[in-house]
Design an enzyme around this catalytic site. Structure first.
Site, short mmCIF file in Angstrom:
data_model
loop_
_atom_site.label_atom_id
_atom_site.label_comp_id
_atom_site.label_asym_id
_atom_site.label_seq_id
_atom_site.Cartn_x
_atom_site.Cartn_y
_atom_site.Cartn_z
N GLU A 1 1.79 -8.82 -4.41
CA GLU A 1 2.35 -7.46 -4.47
C GLU A 1 3.81 -7.48 -4.01
OE1 GLU A 1 -0.77 -5.69 -2.17
OE2 GLU A 1 -2.14 -6.04 -3.84
N HIS B 1 2.80 -12.53 -0.75
CA HIS B 1 1.69 -11.88 -1.44
C HIS B 1 2.16 -11.43 -2.82
CE1 HIS B 1 -1.37 -8.98 -2.51
NE2 HIS B 1 -2.15 -9.57 -1.63
N GLY C 1 -7.95 -6.74 -6.33
CA GLY C 1 -8.24 -5.31 -6.39
C GLY C 1 -8.85 -4.87 -7.71
#
Ligand code: PGA
Length: 253
Positions: free
Chosen positions: A97, A95, A173
């Site tokens: 992140e 991912h 996000g």
């Protein structure tokens, strides 16, 4: 080529036991179109309770990460054997992140893909470009550089058992979703990139889109020829919204 539609919830470091209870109750009661699979990926501490709560036959459990080693002195890490004991079937890997905040390289991600596949679990391999890379027309180079280490380490055959999630970092996000056309064009590139090595494997790989998917844009995104569902962050924490996404998703059969 008929492929399943896959809706995967990535709760990230959010949620609690109350969400586990409410989400599983609502999902268990849901009518889901045939050929649609729903995967919920909570934080590790909630896997056990979610695993105990799932009864729906189209509902599966996923983890958000796994260590590349089988076991040993890796304080704070979680192994694939541990995940298997909790009935986990899928593992999100690479991912953005984790790549950005925990410095996971594409080489490390490829090792993790190997470990997860060897354990008989299905990796959800995340790839995606940053805003600067998109603007400077580096998207395809970046995606290729994230896929290539997996091809080098495991070969194209591994992609028979891998789900790829395309998540443009600038859309995660942020509320900025890629347009269906832009997402489709990029998914098409990913499939074509794999098809250069093996067309029939590439035609079967499920490609999920991730990045600000919600109940208003999911159907148009999932209707694109090379988009086989979504990896959903923020909207997967809102029970009503996630339920709408799952219940309106259509299987391709
Ligand atoms: P988002 O996150 O839906 O909140 O943009 C998606 C993801 O990071 O997997």
């Amino acid at each position: 080529m008929k492929r399943k539609t896959i809706i995967a919830a990535n709760w990230k470091m959010n949620g609690n036991l109350a969400l586990v209870k409410e989400m599983s109750q609502q999902l268990n009661a849901l009518q889901i179109s045939d050929n649609v699979e729903v995967i919920v990926c909570p934080s590790f501490p909630y896997l056990s309770s979610l695993s105990d709560s799932i009864t729906h036959g189209q509902l599966y459990l996923g983890a958000q990460n796994a260590n590349e080693h089988d076991k040993g002195a890796y304080t704070g890490e979680v192994s694939t054997d541990m995940l298997k004991e909790l009935s986990v079937k899928y593992v999100v890997l690479g991912h953005s992140e984790r790549r950005a905040l925990y410095k996971e390289t594409s080489t490390l991600v490829a090792h993790k893909v190997k470990t997860v596949l060897e354990a008989g679990l299905t990796p959800i391999l995340c790839i995606g470009e940053s805003e600067i890379e998109r603007v400077s027309e580096q998207t395809e180079t970046v995606l290729a550089s994230q896929l290539q280490p997996v091809l080098d380490e495991l070969g194209i055959e591994a992609f028979e058992k891998i789900i790829v999630a395309y998540e443009p970092v600038w859309a995660i996000g942020t509320g900025k979703t890629a347009s269906p056309e832009m997402a489709q064009a990029t998914h098409h590139f990913i499939r074509a990139f794999l098809a250069q090595v093996n067309e029939s494997v590439a035609a079967k790989v499920p490609l999920l889109y991730g990045g600000s998917v919600n109940a208003s844009n999911s159907n148009e995104l999932f209707a694109q020829a090379d988009i086989d569902g979504g990896l959903i962050g923020g909207a997967s924490l809102k029970v009503d919204e996630f339920i709408t996404i799952c219940s309106t998703a259509k299987g391709l059969n």
